[in-house]
Design an enzyme around this catalytic site. Structure first.
Site, mmCIF file in Angstrom:
data_model
loop_
_atom_site.group_PDB
_atom_site.id
_atom_site.type_symbol
_atom_site.label_atom_id
_atom_site.label_comp_id
_atom_site.label_asym_id
_atom_site.label_seq_id
_atom_site.Cartn_x
_atom_site.Cartn_y
_atom_site.Cartn_z
ATOM 1 N N SER A 76 -42.673 5.770 37.154
ATOM 2 C CA SER A 76 -42.547 4.990 35.927
ATOM 3 C C SER A 76 -41.729 3.750 36.209
ATOM 4 O O SER A 76 -40.713 3.805 36.903
ATOM 5 C CB SER A 76 -41.870 5.818 34.827
ATOM 6 O OG SER A 76 -41.719 5.042 33.648
ATOM 7 N N ALA A 77 -42.184 2.617 35.680
ATOM 8 C CA ALA A 77 -41.432 1.377 35.831
ATOM 9 C C ALA A 77 -40.172 1.378 34.991
ATOM 10 O O ALA A 77 -39.242 0.624 35.253
ATOM 11 C CB ALA A 77 -42.313 0.188 35.449
ATOM 12 N N HIS A 99 -32.913 -9.692 32.776
ATOM 13 C CA HIS A 99 -32.135 -8.706 33.518
ATOM 14 C C HIS A 99 -30.915 -9.368 34.169
ATOM 15 O O HIS A 99 -30.807 -10.590 34.222
ATOM 16 C CB HIS A 99 -32.984 -8.033 34.593
ATOM 17 C CG HIS A 99 -33.945 -7.016 34.057
ATOM 18 N ND1 HIS A 99 -35.197 -7.356 33.595
ATOM 19 C CD2 HIS A 99 -33.833 -5.675 33.886
ATOM 20 C CE1 HIS A 99 -35.824 -6.256 33.174
ATOM 21 N NE2 HIS A 99 -35.013 -5.230 33.334
ATOM 22 N N LYS A 134 -30.684 -8.234 40.077
ATOM 23 C CA LYS A 134 -32.043 -7.678 40.205
ATOM 24 C C LYS A 134 -32.857 -8.551 41.157
ATOM 25 O O LYS A 134 -32.903 -9.779 41.010
ATOM 26 C CB LYS A 134 -32.716 -7.604 38.834
ATOM 27 C CG LYS A 134 -34.073 -6.896 38.862
ATOM 28 C CD LYS A 134 -34.579 -6.650 37.448
ATOM 29 C CE LYS A 134 -35.947 -5.984 37.446
ATOM 30 N NZ LYS A 134 -35.937 -4.656 38.082
#
Length: 252
Positions: free
Chosen positions: A109-110, A143, A147
């Site tokens: 899952s992202a 974000h 990241k």
């Protein structure tokens, strides 16, 4: 009790999940994998998962894409499940995950949060209405400045949910700086912002004539992802081989 090997255990998410597991009687992290050992953690830590000789039910990965091959090999050799929470996989790595899922249970899952995964469902319904009416669709994700991948895996998952509901009618546009033309009606524009300590913000915008509908998700703490990862680990323990995602966890 579900026994977990935590890959990326010394990173921010690994430490978060460790703290959450300490408060959960149904979970035990029996080993960790990280190139930087943290002596404050109460379980043994290995630099490579291939060196880990401790029995477990599930491998939970919050590390980096380049660790994938070793994780998949380990899970196949030990016949245990994997919960892959890392983003930024190449197309070849995604294909490797699909191949491995024929042998062992794998959840990828992202985004592990409950809210995002419910949002994926809502977007499919919204697309069937607004897409048919010619609304333009844009996604903006934000974000923190540490990241490394852009756009986020979650933004791509949101775009994919929209596109699946539209039978693949859209294409994705990540940069318009070299274009001098009107917007294509079948674009999904995806924009990335990086700054400060933003945990994760995602907006999906349906822009029509005289009205705009925006679906928003704000994560105020990484704990939402950690809780989802632990729920996924419990769900995956003992499952048969196959590809799973968070919708399976939500639906039980």
């Amino acid at each position: 009790m579900t026994k977990i090997i935590m890959c990326g255990c010394c990173g921010a998410m690994g430490r978060m999940i460790t703290d959450l597991s300490n408060a959960d009687e149904d979970i035990e992290i029996v080993a960790g994998v990280d190139v930087k050992a943290n002596r404050d953690l109460k379980y043994p830590i290995f630099e490579s998962i291939s060196d880990c000789d401790i029995d477990a039910d599930v491998v939970v990965d919050f590390s980096r894409p380049d660790a994938l091959a070793d994780i998949l090999n380990y899970c196949e050799e030990r016949a245990i499940a994997a919960v892959l929470c890392t983003t930024g996989y190449t197309d070849e790595q995604v294909a490797d995950i699909e191949d491995a899922s024929k042998k062992v249970p794998i959840l990828r899952s992202a985004n592990m949060s409950l809210g995002i995964n419910v949002l994926l469902k809502l977007l499919k319904d919204a697309t069937k209405v607004f897409g048919a009416e010619g609304f333009d669709i844009e996604i903006v994700e934000k974000h923190h400045n540490q990241k490394v991948d852009a756009p986020s895996g979650t933004a791509l998952a949101l775009a994919d949910a929209v596109n699946d509901a539209a039978d693949g009618a859209y294409h994705y546009v990540y940069d318009r700086s070299d274009k001098h033309e009107k917007r294509d009606s079948k674009e999904i524009g995806i924009s990335a912002v990086r700054g400060g300590t933003i945990v994760g913000d995602h907006d999906v915008i349906f822009a029509g004539s005289d009205e705009v509908i925006t679906f928003s998700h704000r994560a105020y703490s990484k704990a939402v992802f950690g809780k989802g990862a632990l729920a996924a680990a419990k769900f995956m323990a003992g499952k048969p081989a196959g590809r799973y995602d968070m919708s399976d966890v939500i639906n039980g």
